[in-house]
Motif scaffolding. Structure first.
Motif, PDB file in Angstrom:
ATOM      1  N   MET A 108       0.836  -1.204   0.000  1.00  0.00           N
ATOM      2  CA  MET A 108       0.000   0.000   0.000  1.00  0.00           C
ATOM      3  C   MET A 108       0.877   1.263   0.000  1.00  0.00           C
ATOM      4  N   VAL A 109       1.987   1.193   0.760  1.00  0.00           N
ATOM      5  CA  VAL A 109       2.898   2.352   0.788  1.00  0.00           C
ATOM      6  C   VAL A 109       3.553   2.527  -0.581  1.00  0.00           C
ATOM      7  N   ALA A 110       3.927   1.386  -1.214  1.00  0.00           N
ATOM      8  CA  ALA A 110       4.537   1.457  -2.546  1.00  0.00           C
ATOM      9  C   ALA A 110       3.539   2.066  -3.540  1.00  0.00           C
ATOM     10  N   ALA A 111       2.254   1.697  -3.392  1.00  0.00           N
ATOM     11  CA  ALA A 111       1.240   2.248  -4.302  1.00  0.00           C
ATOM     12  C   ALA A 111       1.172   3.770  -4.154  1.00  0.00           C
ATOM     13  N   LEU A 112       1.236   4.251  -2.901  1.00  0.00           N
ATOM     14  CA  LEU A 112       1.153   5.705  -2.668  1.00  0.00           C
ATOM     15  C   LEU A 112       2.401   6.413  -3.201  1.00  0.00           C
ATOM     16  N   GLU A 113       3.577   5.867  -2.817  1.00  0.00           N
ATOM     17  CA  GLU A 113       4.821   6.602  -3.110  1.00  0.00           C
ATOM     18  C   GLU A 113       5.311   6.430  -4.543  1.00  0.00           C
ATOM     19  N   TRP A 114       5.195   5.186  -5.064  1.00  0.00           N
ATOM     20  CA  TRP A 114       5.833   4.879  -6.344  1.00  0.00           C
ATOM     21  C   TRP A 114       4.837   4.761  -7.482  1.00  0.00           C
ATOM     22  N   TRP A 115       3.641   4.267  -7.214  1.00  0.00           N
ATOM     23  CA  TRP A 115       2.647   4.099  -8.278  1.00  0.00           C
ATOM     24  C   TRP A 115       1.957   5.429  -8.554  1.00  0.00           C
ATOM     25  N   SER A 116       1.434   6.062  -7.472  1.00  0.00           N
ATOM     26  CA  SER A 116       0.731   7.334  -7.693  1.00  0.00           C
ATOM     27  C   SER A 116       1.713   8.512  -7.654  1.00  0.00           C
ATOM     28  N   GLY A 117       2.890   8.307  -7.072  1.00  0.00           N
ATOM     29  CA  GLY A 117       3.888   9.387  -6.992  1.00  0.00           C
ATOM     30  C   GLY A 117       3.475  10.498  -6.039  1.00  0.00           C
ATOM     31  N   THR A 118       2.555  10.195  -5.126  1.00  0.00           N
ATOM     32  CA  THR A 118       2.100  11.221  -4.166  1.00  0.00           C
ATOM     33  C   THR A 118       3.263  11.753  -3.339  1.00  0.00           C
ATOM     34  N   GLU A 119       3.313  13.086  -3.203  1.00  0.00           N
ATOM     35  CA  GLU A 119       4.400  13.707  -2.445  1.00  0.00           C
ATOM     36  C   GLU A 119       3.942  13.993  -1.022  1.00  0.00           C
ATOM     37  N   CYS A 120       4.795  13.647  -0.061  1.00  0.00           N
ATOM     38  CA  CYS A 120       4.461  13.888   1.346  1.00  0.00           C
ATOM     39  C   CYS A 120       5.524  14.782   1.945  1.00  0.00           C
ATOM     40  N   THR A 121       5.119  15.989   2.332  1.00  0.00           N
ATOM     41  CA  THR A 121       6.067  16.975   2.856  1.00  0.00           C
ATOM     42  C   THR A 121       5.884  17.103   4.361  1.00  0.00           C
ATOM     43  N   LEU A 122       7.002  17.138   5.075  1.00  0.00           N
ATOM     44  CA  LEU A 122       6.946  17.236   6.540  1.00  0.00           C
ATOM     45  C   LEU A 122       7.414  18.614   6.993  1.00  0.00           C
TER      46      LEU A 122
ATOM     47  N   PRO B 241      13.590   3.178  -1.277  1.00  0.00           N
ATOM     48  CA  PRO B 241      13.195   2.187  -2.295  1.00  0.00           C
ATOM     49  C   PRO B 241      12.601   0.906  -1.710  1.00  0.00           C
ATOM     50  N   TRP B 242      12.637   0.725  -0.357  1.00  0.00           N
ATOM     51  CA  TRP B 242      12.320  -0.597   0.207  1.00  0.00           C
ATOM     52  C   TRP B 242      10.902  -1.064  -0.092  1.00  0.00           C
ATOM     53  N   SER B 243       9.934  -0.133  -0.016  1.00  0.00           N
ATOM     54  CA  SER B 243       8.556  -0.575  -0.251  1.00  0.00           C
ATOM     55  C   SER B 243       8.396  -1.042  -1.698  1.00  0.00           C
ATOM     56  N   LEU B 244       9.094  -0.371  -2.612  1.00  0.00           N
ATOM     57  CA  LEU B 244       9.013  -0.749  -4.029  1.00  0.00           C
ATOM     58  C   LEU B 244       9.660  -2.121  -4.247  1.00  0.00           C
ATOM     59  N   ILE B 245      10.839  -2.315  -3.636  1.00  0.00           N
ATOM     60  CA  ILE B 245      11.544  -3.596  -3.789  1.00  0.00           C
ATOM     61  C   ILE B 245      10.680  -4.723  -3.231  1.00  0.00           C
ATOM     62  N   ASN B 246      10.111  -4.485  -2.044  1.00  0.00           N
ATOM     63  CA  ASN B 246       9.248  -5.465  -1.394  1.00  0.00           C
ATOM     64  C   ASN B 246       8.063  -5.818  -2.301  1.00  0.00           C
ATOM     65  N   TRP B 247       7.451  -4.779  -2.869  1.00  0.00           N
ATOM     66  CA  TRP B 247       6.267  -4.973  -3.719  1.00  0.00           C
ATOM     67  C   TRP B 247       6.627  -5.751  -4.984  1.00  0.00           C
TER      68      TRP B 247
END
Ligand SMILES: CCCCC/C=C\C/C=C\CCCCCCCC(=O)SCCNC(=O)CCNC(=O)[C@H](O)C(C)(C)COP(=O)(O)OP(=O)(O)OC[C@H]1O[C@@H](n2cnc3c(N)ncnc32)[C@H](O)[C@@H]1OP(=O)(O)O
Ligand SMILES: CCCCCCCCCCCCCCCCCC(=O)OC[C@@H](O)COP(=O)(O)O
Length: 317
Positions: free
Chosen positions: A1-15, A245-251
């Motif tokens: 799910m995290v990979a989908a947010l960060e790598w699939w949709s490319g959603t940016e999260c700013t802190l 990259p870990w969530s992407l590698i895992n996915w």
């Protein structure tokens, strides 16, 4: 799910946060207090957990209904997620007991609390502001009135093991209304999160004082949202950790492991030529697809619960 947010949709999260607090994130136990107005707020929370290395030890006080969501809910059960029925008479002992189990958790954890108890809707907001009025509390514009008992019991049971409260306020740029379906369709959103680290020692011990402290915190959160609406940003500097990259590698790894044999199976089924086998496979695939759609529905606010709509009797004391 995290990979989908960060790598699939490319959603940016700013802190947005204080640079002095930043090195502590991920290196201590913390209670996270987050606003609950977006369908993917939990997913943005997970993204930050991943970036600070605490995704596997992220905990939450979740409604009991989520324990029955296939796969995810069962997994949470084994991950020592704390469930509540949102009925204080029953929760007061079970929640305290589950929190006690977290005291000797072997890794740094973040324990998430949505003190509003349910997601923001105009109707729930109107009713909760009637409750606020009855209690002589100031009106909130962007939040529901926080429920204080869960926060008090969490602080009481995690004091000595959790170092701080991370007061977290989330919003999205350009009035975006993010959804999980949007993410799965590859839509890119822009999340902004403002985090203040508050040492746990500064949260009062006494129940009434602790409740008043939480109400004041939500008044401050409201003013941050107001600032965001006016200026398009939260106060304070940006200290954004980059996606890893870990969530992407895992996915990718699990996709190969699962999809390759499934593909082979499908090819065999089709080449078998048996109408019965192909029909059975079609029924199974349709059921899984409907099951996933139902799970996605759990994240949708307009399919949410009635909690917070039926007003409880107001205690004016
Ligand atoms: C940025 C980093 C992020 C890190 C992320 C980390 C981890 C992520 C991990 C996992 C993500 C998974 C995501 C899953 C999300 C699931 C979330 C949920 O399920 S939210 C719902 C469950 N959680 C809660 O409800 C928590 C808050 N609730 C409480 O604390 C409650 O007190 C309670 C313990 C649940 C008990 O509930 P109950 O209804 O019995 O509440 P109260 O006794 O408190 O209610 C009576 C109280 O409220 C007043 N009242 C009555 N009506 C209203 C109303 N409409 N609005 C507001 N207040 C109301 C009433 O007058 C009483 O007041 P008082 O207490 O003064 O007597
Ligand atoms: C490769 C990609 C595959 C995609 C598969 C998609 C699977 C979809 C998985 C769905 C995940 C379900 C997690 C549910 C989390 C919902 C969290 C939430 O926000 O709960 C709401 C409660 O806080 C309050 O409830 P309400 O009182 O507002 O009602």
């Amino acid at each position: 799910m995290v990979a989908a947010l960060e790598w699939w949709s490319g959603t940016e999260c700013t802190l947005y946060t204080d640079p002095k607090s930043y090195p502590l994130y991920g290196n201590e136990n913390a209670i996270v207090v987050l606003n609950h107005a977006f369908e993917i707020d939990f997913l943005c929370g997970w993204t930050f957990c991943e970036r600070f290395g605490v995704l596997g030890s992220s905990k939450v006080l979740a409604k009991k209904e989520l324990a029955y969501v296939p796969v995810i809910g069962w997994m949470w059960y084994f991950l020592e997620i704390v469930f509540c029925k949102r009925k204080w008479e029953e929760d007061r002992t079970t929640v305290a007991q589950s929190l006690q189990n977290l005291r000797d958790y072997p890794e740094n954890y973040w324990f998430l609390l949505y003190c509003e108890g349910t997601r923001f809707t105009p109707k729930k907001h109107q009713i909760s502001m009637q409750v606020a009025e009855g209690k002589g509390l100031p009106q909130l514009k962007y939040h529901l009135l926080p429920r204080t008992k869960g926060f008090y019991v969490t602080v009481q049971n995690l004091r000595g093991t959790a170092a701080a409260v991370y007061d977290s306020t989330l919003n999205f740029r350009n009035n975006e209304v993010p959804t999980l379906l949007g993410i799965l369709n590859g839509k890119k959103y822009h999340a902004d999160l403002y985090v203040r680290r508050i040492p746990l020692e500064s949260v009062p011990d006494d129940e009434a004082e602790c409740a008043a402290w939480l109400h004041k915190l939500y008044q401050e959160k409201d003013s941050f949202q107001d600032h965001y609406t006016r200026t398009g940003r939260f106060p304070g500097p940006i200290m954004s950790p980059p996606r890893r990259p870990w969530s992407l590698i895992n996915w990718l790894f699990w996709s190969c492991v699962v999809l390759y044999p499934l593909g082979l199976l499908l090819a065999q089924l089709l080449s078998s030529g048996s109408v019965l086998t192909i029909t059975a496979a079609g029924v199974v695939c349709s059921s899984v697809s409907m099951g996933i759609r139902w799970m996605i529905g759990q994240t949708e606010i307009d399919k949410g619960s009635n909690y917070g709509i039926k007003t409880a009797p107001v205690n004016n004391n």
